[in-house]
Every structure is written in C-alpha cells, then in structure tokens.
Design an enzyme around this catalytic site. Sequence first.
Site, PDB file in Angstrom:
ATOM      1  N   LYS A 213       0.902  -1.167  -0.105  1.00 47.26           N
ATOM      2  CA  LYS A 213      -0.126   0.156  -0.053  1.00 47.26           C
ATOM      3  C   LYS A 213       0.852   1.242   0.012  1.00 47.26           C
ATOM      4  CE  LYS A 213      -4.333  -1.900   1.553  1.00 47.26           C
ATOM      5  NZ  LYS A 213      -5.590  -1.885   2.360  1.00 47.26           N
TER       6      LYS A 213
ATOM      7  N   ARG B 245      -2.997 -10.108   4.943  1.00 39.62           N
ATOM      8  CA  ARG B 245      -3.516 -10.297   3.462  1.00 39.62           C
ATOM      9  C   ARG B 245      -2.286  -9.663   2.745  1.00 39.62           C
ATOM     10  NH1 ARG B 245      -5.862  -7.342  -0.718  1.00 39.62           N
ATOM     11  NH2 ARG B 245      -7.639  -8.136  -1.691  1.00 39.62           N
TER      12      ARG B 245
END
Length: 304
Positions: free
Chosen positions: A225, A265
């Site tokens: 991210k 994840r």
Amino acid sequence: MSKQSGRGRVAGLPAWDRCAVMGVVNVTPDSFSDGGRWFDTTSAVKHGLALVEEGADLVDVGGESTRPGATRVDEDEELRRVVPVVRGLAAEGVTVSVDTMRASVAEQALAAGAALVNDVSGGLADPAMIPVVADTDAPFVVMHWRGFLEGGNVKGVYDDVVAEVVEELHARVEAVLAGGIAPDRIVVDPGLGFSKDAEHDLVLLAHLDRLLALGHPLLVAASRKRFLGRVLAGPEGAPPPARERDAATAAVSALAAHAGAWAVRVHEVRATADAVRVARAIEEAREARDAGNAPGADAAEGAR
C-alpha cells in the site's frame, strides 16, 4: 492471556496455530498492484494454487479494484470474473475468501465453495449483504470504511484516528450482529489506506491492541500500500512501485503477527509466510521460557 490465545479463531474456518496468511488473487485489469496479470480464469486459478504452494493458508479472490479512483464494474462482469475462480480453487481444496461488496457475488461465490466473505464496506455498500451472509452462516470481514473512493481519498480527516476507527468499527460490528451474523464469525479490519493517509496507517499499526480489544479476530491488509511507498521513499524520494514493497510488507506482517493479528492479507506470499512462522517461533520460545521449560532454564536457575 498470550497474544496467540488473544488472536482467536473464526468459526467455520480452519484453526491455525499462528497468524494466517491470506494470499490475494485479483481477477481485474486495473488493480493498483498486479492488475491484468491473472485476469483470465485459468491463470487466476493457477496463481491461487501457486500462492498456496508458497505458504498461503487461504486465498482472497476479488473481481473489482478498490484502489482510489477506480470505476466500479457491473454486477454481471464481477460475477463472470469471480465465481469460476472461486469454484476452481475450492475444487482443489483451497480455503477461499471472496472479496466483494455485492450480496449477489457473495451469495454465488459461497455457493461455488467460498468459505469467507471479505467486504471492504463492511456491508454498507449493499443492504442485502448482511442478510445473505447471515442466511449462509458464513464468516464475514468487517472493514473500516467511509465510502467509495472515486475521485481520490475521501473523508480522511481524523482528530484521533485510532479512537475514531475503533468507535466506527464497533458501531459497524454492532449493526452486523443485529443483522444476524454470529459473533464468532466476525473478523475486523482497520482498512489501511481507505480514507487514510500514511500517518494514519502507521498510527493504526502501532495500536493494533486497541483494535484487538474489540473482541474479534483481526485482519491486517497492508500489502504494497501507499503508506509503505511513502516510508521507503523517505522525505524527498519517489515511492517505489507497488511490486517493490514486498520486503516492507513482510516486515509489517511480522509485526502484526507479533501483535496478535488473526491473519495478514498479502500479494507476495513466501516472505510473509516465513515472517509469521518466525514470529510464532519467537512467541513459543518466550512462552516456554516464561513457563520455565526453555532449554537452559534449569542451568540459569542453578547459577543464581
């Protein structure tokens, strides 16, 4: 209570003895990380099986990008992308999660063999989602969400990001419980990167204990991210591309596992699978030492 016992388990899913690793299969042409690489069913199933070989405990299949500014796909297209991949992986014995905000996609994916529904809106995007999940008795991920991100990162203003995310997640969990989903089938997710700046994400990761205090297993989805790109770039540099953030992702995975996360994840599985196993081995060594059973404990005691 040890971090491991505080990690909890999710009814209806396998009970792992450490932080689980959720591998990502994006059946999309426009994911921020790997859009288009696994867009057809055959490639997506092969990729999911490869992730399991590399150490994934479950595989999260999504057919709609949730990156900022992404345009939503229509329902038929999302079904076409997702359901055959879920069916193919489930037929191979893979524990499959479906990443969707649509009740119809969740319902058909569960019928095709999915074991978990991962809804980044926590049931807010589709009013039919909670009844569908409740009727099928499936586990459900409730993520912190403040709305769709078309046009950029929206509603990302906080006075105290930890307190506000915890409060808003608590309210959403209460709504999900009222909708009939059992408490032992709820997972919470702080929604890193969703209506949050890099500083918000880092502060949330520093206070995972506050999220665990909600009383439900915790999913941490930090993989590749933007906040990792900002950290790696430093104050003046350009952020590295998403696929060059996997070592940083593994570092977050180890920290999240140590803090007590139920699962992480990730897109690149092998490094994170190693990281969570090392984190668990260190926990076990500490637990054994605290119990006086570690190698050398008797000798240390006798030397006093």
